[in-house]
Design an enzyme around this catalytic site. Sequence first.
Site, PDB file in Angstrom:
ATOM      1  N   ALA A 122      41.584 -18.801 -49.872  1.00  0.00           N
ATOM      2  CA  ALA A 122      41.413 -20.125 -50.466  1.00  0.00           C
ATOM      3  C   ALA A 122      41.229 -21.157 -49.373  1.00  0.00           C
ATOM      4  CB  ALA A 122      42.620 -20.479 -51.336  1.00  0.00           C
ATOM      5  N   ASP A 123      40.615 -22.273 -49.766  1.00  0.00           N
ATOM      6  CA  ASP A 123      40.523 -23.410 -48.862  1.00  0.00           C
ATOM      7  C   ASP A 123      40.656 -24.686 -49.680  1.00  0.00           C
ATOM      8  OD1 ASP A 123      39.970 -24.155 -45.971  1.00  0.00           O
ATOM      9  OD2 ASP A 123      38.591 -25.464 -47.043  1.00  0.00           O
ATOM     10  N   THR A 124      41.305 -25.689 -49.091  1.00  0.00           N
ATOM     11  CA  THR A 124      41.606 -26.933 -49.798  1.00  0.00           C
ATOM     12  C   THR A 124      41.122 -28.131 -48.998  1.00  0.00           C
ATOM     13  OG1 THR A 124      43.571 -25.951 -50.825  1.00  0.00           O
ATOM     14  CG2 THR A 124      43.460 -28.354 -50.782  1.00  0.00           C
ATOM     15  N   THR A 157      40.152 -27.139 -54.310  1.00  0.00           N
ATOM     16  CA  THR A 157      40.558 -25.853 -53.750  1.00  0.00           C
ATOM     17  C   THR A 157      39.622 -24.774 -54.274  1.00  0.00           C
ATOM     18  OG1 THR A 157      42.891 -26.434 -53.503  1.00  0.00           O
ATOM     19  CG2 THR A 157      42.369 -24.098 -53.611  1.00  0.00           C
ATOM     20  N   CYS A 158      39.062 -24.008 -53.358  1.00  0.00           N
ATOM     21  CA  CYS A 158      38.202 -22.883 -53.755  1.00  0.00           C
ATOM     22  C   CYS A 158      38.940 -21.578 -53.551  1.00  0.00           C
ATOM     23  CB  CYS A 158      36.913 -22.875 -52.944  1.00  0.00           C
ATOM     24  SG  CYS A 158      35.798 -21.521 -53.429  1.00  0.00           S
TER      25      CYS A 158
END
Length: 201
Positions: free
Chosen positions: A73-75, A109-110
């Site tokens: 994940a990335d935010t 967030t992905c």
Amino acid sequence: MEGKKRFVLGSSSAIRFTLIQSLLKKEDFDVHPPDIDEEVLDKELPREYVKRIAEAKAEKVSRTVDNEYVICADTAVALGRRILPKAVSDDLVRQCLKQLSGRRHRVYTCLCVIRRSLNADGVQHVKRVKVVESRVRFKRLTQHEIQWYVDSKEGLDKAGGYSIYGKSQALILFLSGSVSGVQGLPLLELKNLLTSVGVDV
């Protein structure tokens, strides 16, 4: 293979490690933090940025394992089209809070889930991606409140200079969307992604 895990969390985040245990047993996953360049590209929009970084993390980790579900994940915290930095110093926490004071902003967030497996037919590749958007608004912050939060150290190493839990809750007027998404790992969407690839959690 004995001791092989079913899942891999591609993150060095203590918060994501804690959150994922809401869905998965600790003995069912390993942690493999990826090392990638997370610099924002020129004119890159927040949604595009988190998708690119989450996928890059997952692709890199997935090349080191076989037949395991890699979860990355990335935010990003964004004011309009502008991505706020990860606050690596007290000064950056202070700058972020001054910009966020009294304003509504978005947190993207992905999630990316990948599984690579080798068989007689070659490489099988399963991939699911989901971007989750939440909205947050701080009250209009006084200099004293900003300094109080800076002194707490909660905002260090956080996107946008704050953590959604802890002392910031005394400063936030409004949150719409996924609380766990703002933290960095949206659990409802992760459960749905895993279900979509046949994993019952």
